[in-house]
Every structure is written in C-alpha cells, then in structure tokens.
Design a protein around this motif. Structure first.
Motif, PDB file in Angstrom:
ATOM      1  N   HIS A 192       0.651  -1.258   0.152  1.00 46.31           N
ATOM      2  CA  HIS A 192       0.073   0.087  -0.020  1.00 46.31           C
ATOM      3  C   HIS A 192       0.904   1.373   0.037  1.00 46.31           C
ATOM      4  O   HIS A 192       0.535   1.979  -0.667  1.00 46.31           O
ATOM      5  N   ASP A 212       2.358   2.103  -3.508  1.00 49.90           N
ATOM      6  CA  ASP A 212       1.678   2.067  -4.765  1.00 49.90           C
ATOM      7  C   ASP A 212       2.183   3.400  -5.884  1.00 49.90           C
ATOM      8  O   ASP A 212       2.606   4.315  -5.134  1.00 49.90           O
ATOM      9  N   THR A 215      -2.148   9.151  -4.871  1.00 49.97           N
ATOM     10  CA  THR A 215      -3.339   8.955  -4.121  1.00 49.97           C
ATOM     11  C   THR A 215      -4.050   7.490  -3.609  1.00 49.97           C
ATOM     12  O   THR A 215      -4.890   7.739  -2.977  1.00 49.97           O
ATOM     13  N   LYS A 216      -3.196   6.635  -4.030  1.00 48.92           N
ATOM     14  CA  LYS A 216      -3.753   5.143  -3.735  1.00 48.92           C
ATOM     15  C   LYS A 216      -2.658   4.594  -2.670  1.00 48.92           C
ATOM     16  O   LYS A 216      -2.980   3.679  -2.055  1.00 48.92           O
TER      17      LYS A 216
END
Length: 435
Positions: free
Chosen positions: A283, A286, A290-291
């Motif tokens: 995570h 990424d 924005t992710k």
C-alpha cells in the motif's frame, strides 16, 4: 569562453551555448587544454543525452574529492576537529565550541561550493534554517548555520552510532526492526507537520545510536530550491525515491511514505505475500500517490498494529481476520472464552434435545393411554358379544401396529407383553343343588 577556468566553470559556461557553439568550444578546448577536455567531455556528453541526474552526481562527487579541508580550523565560534564522512552534497566534520563555554559534541556539514551555480546560497541557507525548527528526539538537531568561503555550513548534533545501511540487521529480530521504523515514522510525522519533506530517505540517512534510537539526518535541501528555480537537478536515490520524485514533480509527504515502504522492503525482503507487513509495503509503495497511505501516521499505526497483533487497516474487511488477530493477542483468554462458548452451546443443545425427548415420550404415553382406554372401552361391548379375550388382544395389537405415533421399540416391547399366552378361565361346573 575563458579556457583557464576550472572544470566546473567551463562546464557551466558550455551550458549557455547552442549545440554548434558547444562543439566548436570543445574542439578548441581539446587542442589547448586536453586534460581539462577529458574532465569536461563526459559531462557534456551526459548533458546532451538528457542524463542530467548523472551530471549532477558526477559534478558533486568530483567536487567532494576536491573540497577544502577544514580540519583544525576555526569557523565562526566553532573549532573543526576531524572529518567524519563525505558524500555528494558535502563533507561532515566533528567539531566543538571554540570558546569551550559548552562541552558539546557537534557535527558541521559544509555543502559543496559547486552547488552555488545551481542553487543559490540564500535558498540553501533558508532551507537549513527551516531544519533548525525541527525539534524531535528522532531527528538530528540543527543548532546553527552560516556561510563560509561561499560554502553553506550547517551545525548539528553529533550522533555516536552507525547508519542503518551499516547496521547488522541479523542482530535485530523482527519486532526490533519494526520499532526502528516506528521511530522513523514518528520523526517524519513531526517534520511533515512542520511542512518539511525529507526527500532522500535511505538506510545511509538513518543513524542508530547505542540505545537503538533512530536519528534522521540529511534532509534533501535541493527539493524546494529546485522548484523555485525550475532546475531539473534534484538529488535523490533512485532505489528509494518515489516515481513522482524521479519524474521531478513537486515533492509531498506522500513521496516520503513511498520511501518508507521501500525501506520496509529492504528490512523485510522475504515477507510472504498477503501477510500484514506485505500489505503495508504494498500500500505504501503504490505507484499512484493518491492510492498510498494518506499520511505517515497511518503507516505508523499499521506497523504498531503488527507489533501488537492487531488488525491492520488494509485487511479489516476480511472475514474472521479480526477474530484471528484477537486470538493471537490473547491466546489463553481467547481459548477459555472459546471453551466456555462451546460448553454453553453443547449444554444448550443437550437441554433442547432432552426437552424434545420428553415431549416425544409424553406424546407416546398419551398414545398408549389412548390405546389402552380404547381397548377397555371396546372390551365391554365385545364381552357382551361373547368375543374371546385373545381376540380383544389381537385387535389391540393391530391398533398399536397401525399407530404411527408410537416408536418401533415401544411397539416391540408392548407386542412382547401381549404375545404372552393368556389362559381363559373355564366356565364353573354346575353343582348337584343347581342341577
């Protein structure tokens, strides 16, 4: 163009020429100053190939090797002791107060003087002043700064320890390594709150002292001056730099989050897929900013969740996952609760089954009473018809067999009783008086 200049000066003069003028100047330089040409030619070739980051690194490394040696000199109120280390951005010396008013171990970093044509001294000095506002136990404290012989210097605390890159990771277990990352996240959380992005996170810039305390050093001072001057030269490590940093976009805290994810990959290279730590790494790194995690404190909270065996934010929606983490957190208590729950379920099932059995036995008893009552009722009428007793029993046996409410084992027992021969009483013999 003056050909008696230094290699760096010649290179920056060439940058202002068009391709034709540049070729003519290089031909002239090769004839008149062949040794200088050999130093400048690789820079020009890299620049013409759009490899500007190589130019920047080559220039700084070469400049570092020719940096003025300040050992045993006094700079302002500080006395330089000896060199600690050097890199592309400058040289670091151990130092102390010249007036000996305070016994304080200091480190002074002199930024490369060759940065001046690219980044203004005033801009660098302003960035150094911004770092002085950071006050956190996991960030090397900046005390002072100034300009000496056209070189910006920064005075900071001297850390007695070694970099994470030189630290033997095998000495640390998984939890100890995660604790180091938590400290790093705490430091970044503080700097982000002050509007400062590190911009160059890598194992070399993370020091570990004797108490296993993290000290974050070497904030990237080129990041904001770069954006202000529209220059394409930004110092970073490609292995840990975010995609937006490598594409020379504006740096944000999300870039540091990406670098933390890469550091986790470096610390835990063999983490199994879909594990909690892998989910954090995935995570944080990424490719789309924005992710990623929206803030560094969310990364810290998930790492702390791994340490405490609590659910991480990325996997809370997975069925039974929170329960599994609860069991791992409190195995004894969870086992006792599970045993109690199973005992309660078993006892409840036992009571329900027993109640159903009682209800069934009640129904059987009622059916049997009904059959016996029927037999007694019909036996009177059958007696009047002078029907033998065995015929009455046979009729009752048929009624029992035909009744679906009576279980087979009860029927079997009743039939065994009813199959016992019953002797009919002989009629009394008339006496002489009756005759």
């Amino acid at each position: 163009m003056k050909l008696d200049s230094s290699k760096t000066d010649v290179y920056y003069l060439l940058l202002d020429l068009d391709d034709q003028q540049k070729r003519e100047a290089l031909e002239k330089l090769q004839k008149q100053h062949p040794s200088l040409y050999k130093q400048v030619a690789p820079l020009v070739a890299a620049e013409m190939s759009d490899q500007l980051d190589q130019i920047f690194q080559f220039t700084l490394e070469h400049s570092a090797s020719q940096q003025v040696d300040y050992t045993n000199r006094q700079i302002d109120k500080y006395r330089i002791l000896h060199e600690i280390g050097r890199g592309g951005m400058g040289v670091v010396y151990a130092a102390c107060r010249a007036d000996e008013a305070f016994e304080q171990k200091l480190a002074i970093k002199f930024l490369q003087s060759d940065l001046a044509p690219i980044l203004s001294q005033q801009a660098l000095f302003q960035e150094a002043q911004l770092l002085a506002k950071l006050n956190h136990p996991n960030i090397a404290k900046v005390f002072d700064g100034g300009i000496h012989n056209e070189s910006v210097y920064i005075v900071m605390e001297q850390i007695e320890g070694q970099s994470l890159a030189d630290y033997d990771k095998t000495q640390l277990n998984k939890n100890e390594r995660l604790q180091l990352v938590v400290q790093l996240c705490n430091a970044l959380e503080h700097s982000h709150q002050q509007g400062v992005v590190h911009g160059d996170l890598k194992p070399d810039n993370i020091l570990i002292d004797s108490n296993q305390q993290v000290k974050l050093i070497d904030f990237n001072l080129t990041q904001k001056t770069n954006q202000d001057s529209n220059s394409q030269l930004i110092a970073f490590n490609k292995e840990y730099a975010s995609p937006e940093q490598q594409s020379q976009a504006t740096l944000t805290p999300l870039s540091d989050i990406y670098s933390v994810g890469k550091l986790l990959n470096w610390l835990f290279p063999n983490e199994r897929t879909l594990s909690d730590l892998w989910a954090i790494q995935h995570h944080a790194t990424d490719l789309a900013p924005t992710k990623r995690y929206s803030s560094i404190d969310k990364v810290r909270l998930d790492i702390e969740a791994v340490l405490s065996k609590r659910p991480v934010s990325q996997k809370k929606s997975i069925p039974f996952y929170p329960s599994l983490r609860l069991f791992q957190r409190n195995p004894i208590t969870s086992s006792l609760c599970l045993l109690l729950a199973l005992s309660g379920a078993f006892f409840t099932h036992f009571l329900v089954a027993k109640n159903q059995q009682l209800q069934k036995e009640k129904q059987i008893a009622e059916n049997m009473i009904f059959e016996v009552s029927s037999m007694m009722f019909h036996s009177k009428s059958l007696a009047a018809q002078e029907m033998p007793l065995h015929a009455v029993v046979d009729l009752t046996r048929r009624r029992i067999l035909a009744n679906p409410e009576i279980p087979k084992h009860i029927k079997h027992k009743l039939l065994l009783v009813m199959m016992t021969p019953i002797e009919e009483k002989a009629a009394p013999t008339p006496t002489q008086n009756e005759s």
